[in-house]
Motif scaffolding. Structure first.
Motif, PDB file in Angstrom:
ATOM      1  N   LEU A  16       6.380  10.350   4.764  1.00  0.00           N
ATOM      2  CA  LEU A  16       7.769   9.995   5.043  1.00  0.00           C
ATOM      3  C   LEU A  16       8.123   8.599   4.531  1.00  0.00           C
ATOM      4  O   LEU A  16       9.247   8.360   4.101  1.00  0.00           O
ATOM      5  N   LYS A  17       7.158   7.684   4.571  1.00  0.00           N
ATOM      6  CA  LYS A  17       7.429   6.306   4.147  1.00  0.00           C
ATOM      7  C   LYS A  17       7.198   6.089   2.654  1.00  0.00           C
ATOM      8  O   LYS A  17       7.589   5.064   2.125  1.00  0.00           O
ATOM      9  N   GLY A  18       6.537   7.040   1.988  1.00  0.00           N
ATOM     10  CA  GLY A  18       6.313   6.893   0.560  1.00  0.00           C
ATOM     11  C   GLY A  18       4.968   7.412   0.112  1.00  0.00           C
ATOM     12  O   GLY A  18       4.366   8.264   0.757  1.00  0.00           O
ATOM     13  N   ILE A  19       4.494   6.846  -0.997  1.00  0.00           N
ATOM     14  CA  ILE A  19       3.260   7.275  -1.646  1.00  0.00           C
ATOM     15  C   ILE A  19       2.168   6.245  -1.358  1.00  0.00           C
ATOM     16  O   ILE A  19       2.385   5.043  -1.495  1.00  0.00           O
ATOM     17  N   THR A  20       0.976   6.740  -0.998  1.00  0.00           N
ATOM     18  CA  THR A  20      -0.167   5.865  -0.753  1.00  0.00           C
ATOM     19  C   THR A  20      -1.363   6.384  -1.535  1.00  0.00           C
ATOM     20  O   THR A  20      -1.663   7.575  -1.505  1.00  0.00           O
ATOM     21  N   TRP A  21      -2.038   5.491  -2.266  1.00  0.00           N
ATOM     22  CA  TRP A  21      -3.242   5.846  -3.012  1.00  0.00           C
ATOM     23  C   TRP A  21      -4.401   5.910  -2.030  1.00  0.00           C
ATOM     24  O   TRP A  21      -4.652   4.961  -1.286  1.00  0.00           O
ATOM     25  N   ILE A  22      -5.149   7.043  -2.015  1.00  0.00           N
ATOM     26  CA  ILE A  22      -6.254   7.196  -1.073  1.00  0.00           C
ATOM     27  C   ILE A  22      -7.591   7.439  -1.749  1.00  0.00           C
ATOM     28  O   ILE A  22      -8.630   7.433  -1.101  1.00  0.00           O
ATOM     29  N   SER A  55       0.819  -1.210   0.000  1.00  0.00           N
ATOM     30  CA  SER A  55       0.000   0.000   0.000  1.00  0.00           C
ATOM     31  C   SER A  55       0.854   1.261   0.000  1.00  0.00           C
ATOM     32  O   SER A  55       0.369   2.320  -0.320  1.00  0.00           O
ATOM     33  N   VAL A  56       2.132   1.148   0.346  1.00  0.00           N
ATOM     34  CA  VAL A  56       3.033   2.296   0.343  1.00  0.00           C
ATOM     35  C   VAL A  56       4.239   1.954  -0.518  1.00  0.00           C
ATOM     36  O   VAL A  56       4.819   0.883  -0.396  1.00  0.00           O
ATOM     37  N   VAL A  57       4.595   2.875  -1.399  1.00  0.00           N
ATOM     38  CA  VAL A  57       5.750   2.682  -2.264  1.00  0.00           C
ATOM     39  C   VAL A  57       6.562   3.978  -2.253  1.00  0.00           C
ATOM     40  O   VAL A  57       5.989   5.063  -2.265  1.00  0.00           O
ATOM     41  N   THR A  58       7.872   3.865  -2.187  1.00  0.00           N
ATOM     42  CA  THR A  58       8.708   5.069  -2.190  1.00  0.00           C
ATOM     43  C   THR A  58       8.769   5.632  -3.606  1.00  0.00           C
ATOM     44  O   THR A  58       8.485   4.940  -4.585  1.00  0.00           O
ATOM     45  N   VAL A  59       9.152   6.901  -3.700  1.00  0.00           N
ATOM     46  CA  VAL A  59       9.285   7.545  -5.000  1.00  0.00           C
ATOM     47  C   VAL A  59      10.332   6.801  -5.833  1.00  0.00           C
ATOM     48  O   VAL A  59      10.134   6.562  -7.025  1.00  0.00           O
TER      49      VAL A  59
END
Length: 67
Positions: free
Chosen positions: A44-50, A7-11
């Motif tokens: 801080l941990k990355g990108i999350t689609w909301i 669910s979280v991915v870094t840039v």
């Protein structure tokens, strides 16, 4: 890694998934647009689609209590 996507991915991880032709500055403009339109959160941990197309969820958010 599990079969479902994280669910979280870094840039940096996200850039590796894209074709090499995608310019870093263009990517940052796109991510800024998606964040401003409330489709993603860049933390801080990355990108999350909301973003969600669930109408019941949208109604709950609109009618919800602001803290």
């Amino acid at each position: 890694m599990k079969n479902r996507p994280r669910s979280v991915v870094t840039v940096a991880e996200f850039k590796k998934m894209l074709p090499r032709q995608v310019n870093h500055n263009t990517l940052m403009v796109i991510l800024d647009y998606l964040e401003q339109s409330n489709k993603i959160v860049v933390g801080l941990k990355g990108i999350t689609w909301i973003h969600s197309r669930n109408e019941n969820l949208r109604k709950a958010v609109v009618q919800g209590l602001e803290l």
